[in-house]
Motif scaffolding. Structure first.
Motif, short mmCIF file in Angstrom:
data_model
loop_
_atom_site.label_atom_id
_atom_site.label_comp_id
_atom_site.label_asym_id
_atom_site.label_seq_id
_atom_site.Cartn_x
_atom_site.Cartn_y
_atom_site.Cartn_z
N LYS A 75 8.67 36.42 65.89
CA LYS A 75 8.02 37.56 65.23
C LYS A 75 7.08 37.09 64.13
O LYS A 75 5.97 37.61 63.96
CB LYS A 75 9.09 38.49 64.64
N PHE A 76 7.53 36.09 63.36
CA PHE A 76 6.71 35.58 62.27
C PHE A 76 5.41 34.98 62.78
O PHE A 76 4.33 35.30 62.28
CB PHE A 76 7.51 34.53 61.48
N TYR A 77 5.49 34.12 63.78
CA TYR A 77 4.29 33.45 64.27
C TYR A 77 3.35 34.40 65.01
O TYR A 77 2.13 34.24 64.94
CB TYR A 77 4.68 32.26 65.15
N SER A 130 8.47 34.65 50.51
CA SER A 130 7.85 35.18 51.72
C SER A 130 8.89 35.87 52.60
O SER A 130 10.06 35.46 52.64
CB SER A 130 7.19 34.06 52.51
N SER A 139 3.01 37.63 64.29
CA SER A 139 2.35 38.42 63.25
C SER A 139 1.30 37.60 62.52
O SER A 139 0.23 38.11 62.14
CB SER A 139 3.38 38.96 62.25
N LYS A 140 1.58 36.29 62.34
CA LYS A 140 0.63 35.40 61.68
C LYS A 140 -0.64 35.26 62.54
O LYS A 140 -1.76 35.30 62.03
CB LYS A 140 1.28 34.03 61.46
N GLY A 151 13.40 35.92 64.92
CA GLY A 151 12.66 35.98 63.66
C GLY A 151 11.47 35.04 63.63
O GLY A 151 10.39 35.40 63.14
N VAL A 152 11.67 33.83 64.15
CA VAL A 152 10.58 32.84 64.17
C VAL A 152 9.43 33.32 65.04
O VAL A 152 8.26 33.24 64.65
CB VAL A 152 11.11 31.48 64.68
N MET A 178 14.04 36.28 55.78
CA MET A 178 14.67 36.56 57.07
C MET A 178 15.57 35.41 57.51
O MET A 178 16.72 35.62 57.92
CB MET A 178 13.58 36.85 58.11
N TYR A 220 9.33 35.73 55.72
CA TYR A 220 9.85 34.79 56.71
C TYR A 220 11.02 33.99 56.14
O TYR A 220 12.06 33.85 56.78
CB TYR A 220 8.72 33.84 57.13
N THR A 221 10.86 33.49 54.92
CA THR A 221 11.94 32.73 54.28
C THR A 221 13.15 33.62 54.03
O THR A 221 14.30 33.21 54.22
CB THR A 221 11.45 32.15 52.93
#
Length: 302
Positions: free
Chosen positions: A287-289, A236, A291-292, A284-285, A241, A238-239
């Motif tokens: 941005k990930f959440y 993924s 976008s989720k 990064g965290v 990044m 996220y992983t």
């Protein structure tokens, strides 16, 4: 991380470790930054060309696109030039700590090129990065030139990533890399030819430098790039990044082990570097959440 392939995840860690080792090789190689980068790119072009021939990939591109990627080669070449120059005038730890700011240069460059608004939390995280840099500048005054070169390198890396991202999805990554590295070699070759840089001493390499350059160009450049493209198909974003952000950590730890006293910094330096790294991870965290959450609120209709 249940959906991630464990083998691919471990492979990614190996690749990031190899990228961290790049800075170590830059310190070990006795060449100045310019010939170091020229040899690295030339040899990497050779190794990637062998890979392309072996896999029979098509290398033809539209003329405008080809020129675009050759120009991007100049940007990545300048990024590596300032990166290795920063190592030469300071050390690995200072260079890698400052290079971690690349994600925040990207945060401010993306709105310019993709015409999106500047996001509030990115500004906040950017201010935290500035605080980390202030701590490093304040307590490591002997490395000012190295810090400036490393920050320049981080900016060029971010600029390259943004410009490269506009067309990278349309073409094969290996072919793109081949032309970008080739472009860097061509631009630097023209500069060296007109500046009288191609002398007998330029082509005189010690055995240790030759071995380090072969490792740098084959393992740390050609192999790491091709392997990272393959691995990212199974892991993924996220992983990926989070794992890539471990590069400066690996590099600084390796530098402390290999170079010992030369790499030992003051306690405030590590606090400033840690502040930068944590901020990059938080960015990064978030941005990930976000976008989720956006994907959940806007499901794709089938």
């Amino acid at each position: 991380m249940p959906s991630d392939n464990i083998k691919s995840y471990l492979h990614l860690h190996l690749i990031v470790f190899i990228w961290g080792f790049t800075a170590i090789l830059g310190e070990l190689i006795t060449l100045d930054a310019l010939p170091l980068v020229w040899y690295r790119m030339l040899l990497a072009v050779f190794f990637i060309m062998i890979f392309i021939l072996g896999t029979q990939k098509r290398v033809s591109l539209p003329p405008k696109t080809l020129l675009y990627f050759l120009f991007l080669g100049l940007i990545i070449a300048l990024h590596w030039l300032t990166f290795f120059k920063a190592i030469k005038v300071s050390n690995v730890s200072v260079t890698l700590a400052c290079l971690s700011t690349g994600a925040f240069f990207t945060s401010f460059l993306e709105p310019l090129f993709f015409k999106r608004r500047i996001i509030g939390y990115e500004v906040l995280f950017g201010l935290l990065v500035v605080c980390g840099l202030y701590i490093i500048f304040n307590f490591e005054g002997n490395y000012v030139s190295g810090i400036i070169l490393a920050l320049t390198s981080a900016f060029l890396s971010a600029l390259f990533s943004v410009l490269n991202g506009k067309l990278a999805q349309k073409y094969d990554s290996t072919v793109i890399s081949f032309y970008e590295l080739l472009g860097g070699v061509l631009f630097f070759s023209v500069f060296l030819a007109f500046s009288g840089g191609f002398s007998s001493s330029f082509f005189t390499l010690s055995m240790s430098d030759l071995i380090y350059l072969l490792v740098l160009s084959s393992v740390c450049t050609a192999y790491a790039f091709i392997a990272s493209v393959k691995v990212m198909k199974y892991i993924s974003p996220y992983t990926v990044m989070l794992t890539i952000n471990l590069e400066p950590v690996y590099g600084i730890i390796l530098a402390l082990i290999i170079f010992e006293e030369k790499e030992k910094m003051s306690t405030p330096f590590y606090f400033g570097a840690l502040l930068i790294l944590i901020t990059v991870l938080l960015n990064g965290v978030v941005k990930f959440y976000l976008s989720k959450r956006k994907n959940k609120s806007n499901p794709i209709e089938l």
